[in-house]
Design a protein around this motif. Sequence first.
Motif, PDB file in Angstrom:
ATOM      1  N   LYS A 178     -11.440  14.400 -19.205  1.00 53.92           N
ATOM      2  CA  LYS A 178     -11.336  16.070 -20.412  1.00 53.92           C
ATOM      3  C   LYS A 178     -11.354  17.229 -19.984  1.00 53.92           C
ATOM      4  O   LYS A 178     -10.856  17.913 -20.017  1.00 53.92           O
ATOM      5  N   ASP A 179     -12.657  16.998 -19.005  1.00 54.77           N
ATOM      6  CA  ASP A 179     -11.809  18.298 -18.111  1.00 54.77           C
ATOM      7  C   ASP A 179     -10.441  18.745 -17.498  1.00 54.77           C
ATOM      8  O   ASP A 179     -10.148  19.776 -17.509  1.00 54.77           O
ATOM      9  N   ARG A 180     -10.628  16.900 -17.271  1.00 55.30           N
ATOM     10  CA  ARG A 180      -9.162  17.872 -16.276  1.00 55.30           C
ATOM     11  C   ARG A 180      -7.920  18.343 -17.388  1.00 55.30           C
ATOM     12  O   ARG A 180      -6.969  18.976 -16.859  1.00 55.30           O
ATOM     13  N   LEU A 181      -7.948  17.285 -18.095  1.00 50.90           N
ATOM     14  CA  LEU A 181      -7.237  17.498 -19.701  1.00 50.90           C
ATOM     15  C   LEU A 181      -7.349  19.028 -20.108  1.00 50.90           C
ATOM     16  O   LEU A 181      -6.178  20.032 -20.174  1.00 50.90           O
ATOM     17  N   GLU A 182      -8.387  18.996 -19.986  1.00 49.16           N
ATOM     18  CA  GLU A 182      -8.594  20.403 -20.576  1.00 49.16           C
ATOM     19  C   GLU A 182      -7.616  21.521 -19.364  1.00 49.16           C
ATOM     20  O   GLU A 182      -6.894  22.430 -19.371  1.00 49.16           O
ATOM     21  N   GLN A 183      -8.048  20.944 -18.318  1.00 46.88           N
ATOM     22  CA  GLN A 183      -8.021  22.808 -17.213  1.00 46.88           C
ATOM     23  C   GLN A 183      -6.092  22.082 -17.805  1.00 46.88           C
ATOM     24  O   GLN A 183      -5.598  22.966 -16.690  1.00 46.88           O
ATOM     25  N   GLU A 222      -3.910  21.690 -19.899  1.00 48.27           N
ATOM     26  CA  GLU A 222      -3.567  22.078 -20.721  1.00 48.27           C
ATOM     27  C   GLU A 222      -3.988  23.958 -20.898  1.00 48.27           C
ATOM     28  O   GLU A 222      -3.321  24.593 -21.562  1.00 48.27           O
ATOM     29  N   SER A 223      -4.747  24.281 -20.003  1.00 53.56           N
ATOM     30  CA  SER A 223      -4.643  25.406 -19.707  1.00 53.56           C
ATOM     31  C   SER A 223      -4.228  26.164 -18.599  1.00 53.56           C
ATOM     32  O   SER A 223      -3.400  27.439 -18.630  1.00 53.56           O
ATOM     33  N   THR A 224      -3.639  25.171 -17.465  1.00 48.79           N
ATOM     34  CA  THR A 224      -2.871  25.902 -17.043  1.00 48.79           C
ATOM     35  C   THR A 224      -1.814  25.101 -17.434  1.00 48.79           C
ATOM     36  O   THR A 224      -0.002  26.491 -17.326  1.00 48.79           O
ATOM     37  N   ASN A 225      -0.846  24.605 -18.637  1.00 43.70           N
ATOM     38  CA  ASN A 225      -0.058  24.301 -19.014  1.00 43.70           C
ATOM     39  C   ASN A 225       0.413  25.422 -19.894  1.00 43.70           C
ATOM     40  O   ASN A 225       1.326  26.208 -20.214  1.00 43.70           O
ATOM     41  N   ARG A 226      -0.545  25.923 -20.406  1.00 46.48           N
ATOM     42  CA  ARG A 226      -0.720  27.429 -21.656  1.00 46.48           C
ATOM     43  C   ARG A 226      -0.570  28.669 -20.307  1.00 46.48           C
ATOM     44  O   ARG A 226       0.452  29.405 -20.829  1.00 46.48           O
ATOM     45  N   SER A 227      -1.012  29.033 -19.416  1.00 42.58           N
ATOM     46  CA  SER A 227      -0.633  29.557 -18.386  1.00 42.58           C
ATOM     47  C   SER A 227       0.930  29.775 -18.310  1.00 42.58           C
ATOM     48  O   SER A 227       1.622  30.990 -18.055  1.00 42.58           O
ATOM     49  N   MET A 228       1.034  28.693 -17.708  1.00 40.82           N
ATOM     50  CA  MET A 228       2.304  28.422 -17.434  1.00 40.82           C
ATOM     51  C   MET A 228       3.307  28.941 -18.722  1.00 40.82           C
ATOM     52  O   MET A 228       4.890  29.267 -17.896  1.00 40.82           O
TER      53      MET A 228
END
Length: 153
Positions: free
Chosen positions: A125-130, A132-138
């Motif tokens: 979950k933490d990696r998925l959230e990370q 997703e966060s990276t995807n949003r940032s990108m």
Amino acid sequence: QEEKKQLTLKVEELERKLETTSAQNIEFLQVIAKREESIHQCQLRLEEKTRECSSLARQLEMAIEDAKRQVEQTRERAVSKERAAQSKMLDLETQLSRNKTELNQLRRSKDDAERRYESRLQDLKDRLEQSESTNRSMNNYVQFLKSSYDNVF
């Protein structure tokens, strides 16, 4: 003659007495013979009853011995069954103890597996959230770049 007559009378009287006594003796001998026969019959019955009692006593002794033997055999079977039941009970108790130990180990293993699963799930979950966060940032960066290219061109 008178004396002879008296003596004759006495002789006759004595002969009558002798006949009476002889008759009584015969009667007494008959009574004695009957009593002896009765005693003989009683002795025969007594001997027969004695033999019968002896036979019954032997039969009783044999029956008592047989009963004792049967009681002993029954007692031995009961003791044997009791030992077998105790042995089986001990085996079942041992098996129950092993099963309880195995059940406790399986529970601990299950609890450990659940904890690892929960931990792994949390990591994912933490990696998925990370991610997703990276995807949003990108995506934001790509949008920024698009905007920047649009503005430049």
